[in-house]
Motif scaffolding. Structure first.
Motif, short mmCIF file in Angstrom:
data_model
loop_
_atom_site.label_atom_id
_atom_site.label_comp_id
_atom_site.label_asym_id
_atom_site.label_seq_id
_atom_site.Cartn_x
_atom_site.Cartn_y
_atom_site.Cartn_z
N ARG A 214 8.43 86.52 -15.69
CA ARG A 214 9.17 87.75 -15.87
C ARG A 214 10.66 87.57 -15.59
N ARG B 30 3.61 84.45 -12.37
CA ARG B 30 3.89 85.56 -13.26
C ARG B 30 5.33 86.08 -13.06
N PRO C 275 4.02 94.90 -18.96
CA PRO C 275 3.29 94.82 -17.69
C PRO C 275 1.84 94.39 -17.92
N GLU C 276 1.32 93.68 -16.98
CA GLU C 276 0.02 93.06 -17.16
C GLU C 276 -0.76 93.18 -15.87
N ASP D 90 3.51 94.80 -13.17
CA ASP D 90 2.54 93.72 -13.07
C ASP D 90 1.66 93.86 -11.83
N LEU E 61 6.11 92.47 -8.50
CA LEU E 61 4.70 92.35 -8.83
C LEU E 61 3.86 92.77 -7.63
#
Lengths: 339, 339
Positions: A311, A307, A319-320, A159, A147
């Motif tokens: 995951r 997060r 993906p965010e 992410d 991330l």
DNA sequence: TTGAAAGCGCTAACAC
DNA sequence: GTGTTAGCGCTTTCAA
């Protein structure tokens, strides 16, 4: 200190098989209450702790998270690390700390090392990462949940958690405008950092949409570190019509501006208003207090790990990108321009 | 990204045994030049990196160093961590970061976890560690090379690296004396921290040996963190004959004193002189600049790891205590008392 | 000098 | 539900 006691000894001591011991430790299979009790007793008696290295080898993943950041010595980052560490502690995860100094080579080296350690996740404040061959160039490195925090490489598709930098920039612009400034300058950070870019964008676009054009010489470049703002400030103040308001796009540079102002015998805010970004602890200590955009590094770090945890459980999550809210903290470094 | 290539594949690819591959990797045995070359070729071709977890399991020790510190968010500690990390990077060691918040329970938990990871060494800024049953109570925990940084538990018998805190205290006392102060107070840190204790000792003993008695109400207690100094300063300033000079035994508390002074409309240094300890970056930013004792956290961290490295090679080294030099940095917060 | 093989402590697949 | 066992990737005897 419970060294050297292995699962095998627990098994023998409890009179069961190692498989059963493993199962009660991991809650993996249905274990009979009797065996469960005996194993737990043995574990307590012998003071057994499972060896995480052996476990890591077997499962091809260790319960460690790497935090790859530019420099722990830069006052914004410790809170990010702390935010992640607190949540990590709650989950029995360890934090491996890596300083890259924004050097993509060092960053790539760390990334490779971390992959070889087969850790559970990667929290990275990327240096740049847009060079070819860089592990971050396309997607997550080697299947490890990764991330990007605080900023992102151009081509990153995974992410991301960042502060709402653009909104922060807008907030500052609006504040200057409302204070009736018209000669408004910015010291922006390095463009390749997405957060620096977004702050600048938000700021300038807000000015533009209010009908204020920002001349090129009101857009200065700083290095985002201490002293990065000094020369920029000096150039700005040497202009024939110097600005009455300066947005230094991080607090370290804003501090430089304050210093430069003082060195020239100029007063803040009377001669020049200044706004920073970050809301470091020092921002409350300067005279005048520094008006600045608050972003919570702690929240950023904690949200990042949170997060990542999600995951780790569900690797196929889409993906965010998450933008954390920011707010303007008013202190004494802004006032209307003096006639 | 070189994942999943194992020593076995290297062996096959080079047409040799895994043992030989291992030997060339580790330079452990005499390997023929032919085999050596073939292995190196294969390693380069396949992009092989030895799996440190497997290696760690086999050798019962991973190339990781834990740094157990109170709080990375406290501005003194990042430089300590960075000092260690830089040297660690040069030696291919990883840093695992643990924040204890000075909580012996959390500290003990981390210590146990780190032992189970069988890492190479432990760098710890101990919380207190004098409680019974605490892993630090007697000697090094479980045979892992361990070194106390910055301060030490009472009964600790291993390696220690600290700043020369007593000398720092003396420096401050002498400076106040030379500035002709006679009403001199101290805000000391928690006594169980050896560094706090030593600063106080050095300071008071220097005053005493100059014939100056320090009344009890000139010795205040602060918590060593931000706000720790505020109440102490307030009590000091409320005394019927308040001090004209205050030694706040770390910079965070000195900042509080400055704030308290300002809140009362008192001027520093004219009404009250102030000296801190640490020489944090902020000390140069306050108005007036804070005169303070400089200690290099970076050097401390680096020296700590350096010593640990030596001990990893030679576990039987006699325990050693190293005191790093300090110096007084003169800025604007001290002047002679005004009549 | 090189290869074969045991085994670090654990998990997970499989057999009972 | 419980036990047996292979094997994660590596280092390190031990033989050859």
């Amino acid at each position: 200190m419970s060294v050297n006691v292995t699962i095998k000894e627990i098994a023998k001591h409890a009179g069961v098989s190692v498989g059963s011991v493993s199962h009660v430790i991991n809650g993996s299979a249905g274990v009979g209450p009797d065996i469960k009790a005996r194993v737990e007793r043995a574990i307590a008696d012998l003071g057994y702790t499972p060896n995480p290295v052996a476990r890591g080898l077997r499962q091809q993943r260790t319960r460690m998270i790497a935090m790859i950041i530019p420099d722990i010595t830069n006052p914004y980052f410790p809170s990010v690390v702390r935010g992640a560490e607190d949540l990590a502690f709650e989950h029995g995860l360890q934090i491996v700390l890596c300083n890259t100094d924004n050097d993509p080579v060092k960053e790539a080296a760390y990334l490779r090392t971390m992959v070889s350690y087969s850790l559970s996740g990667l929290l990275i404040i990327p240096s740049v990462g847009d060079e070819q061959n860089h592990p971050l160039h396309d997607g997550r490195p080697s299947g490890i949940p990764t991330l990007c925090l605080d900023r992102k490489p151009m081509h990153w598709g995974g992410d991301v958690i960042v502060s709402d930098n653009a909104e922060g920039g807008r907030l500052v612009a609006r504040h200057f405008l409302q204070s009736r400034h018209t000669r408004i300058a910015i010291i922006r950070g390095p463009d390749q950092f997405s957060n620096a870019f977004d702050r600048q964008q938000g700021f300038l676009s807000e000015l533009t949409s209010s009908g204020l054009h920002t001349p090129d010489d009101y857009i200065e470049q700083g290095a985002f570190d201490i002293d990065g703002g000094r020369r920029a400030a000096q150039r700005l103040l040497s202009l024939s019509t110097p600005p009455t308001a300066i947005f230094a796009s991080n607090d370290l540079m804003a501090l430089d501006v304050l210093t430069a102002l003082e060195a020239r015998g100029l007063s803040c805010p009377n001669d020049v208003s200044v706004v920073g970004f970050d809301n470091l602890d020092v921002a409350a200590i300067t005279r005048p207090g520094l008006t600045t955009v608050d972003q919570s590094g702690y929240t950023l770090g904690r949200a990042g790990l949170s997060r990542l945890l999600a995951r780790m459980d569900a690797p196929d999550l889409a993906p965010e990108t998450l933008q954390l809210p920011v707010r303007l903290v008013h202190r004494g470094s802004v006032c209307p321009p003096q006639p």
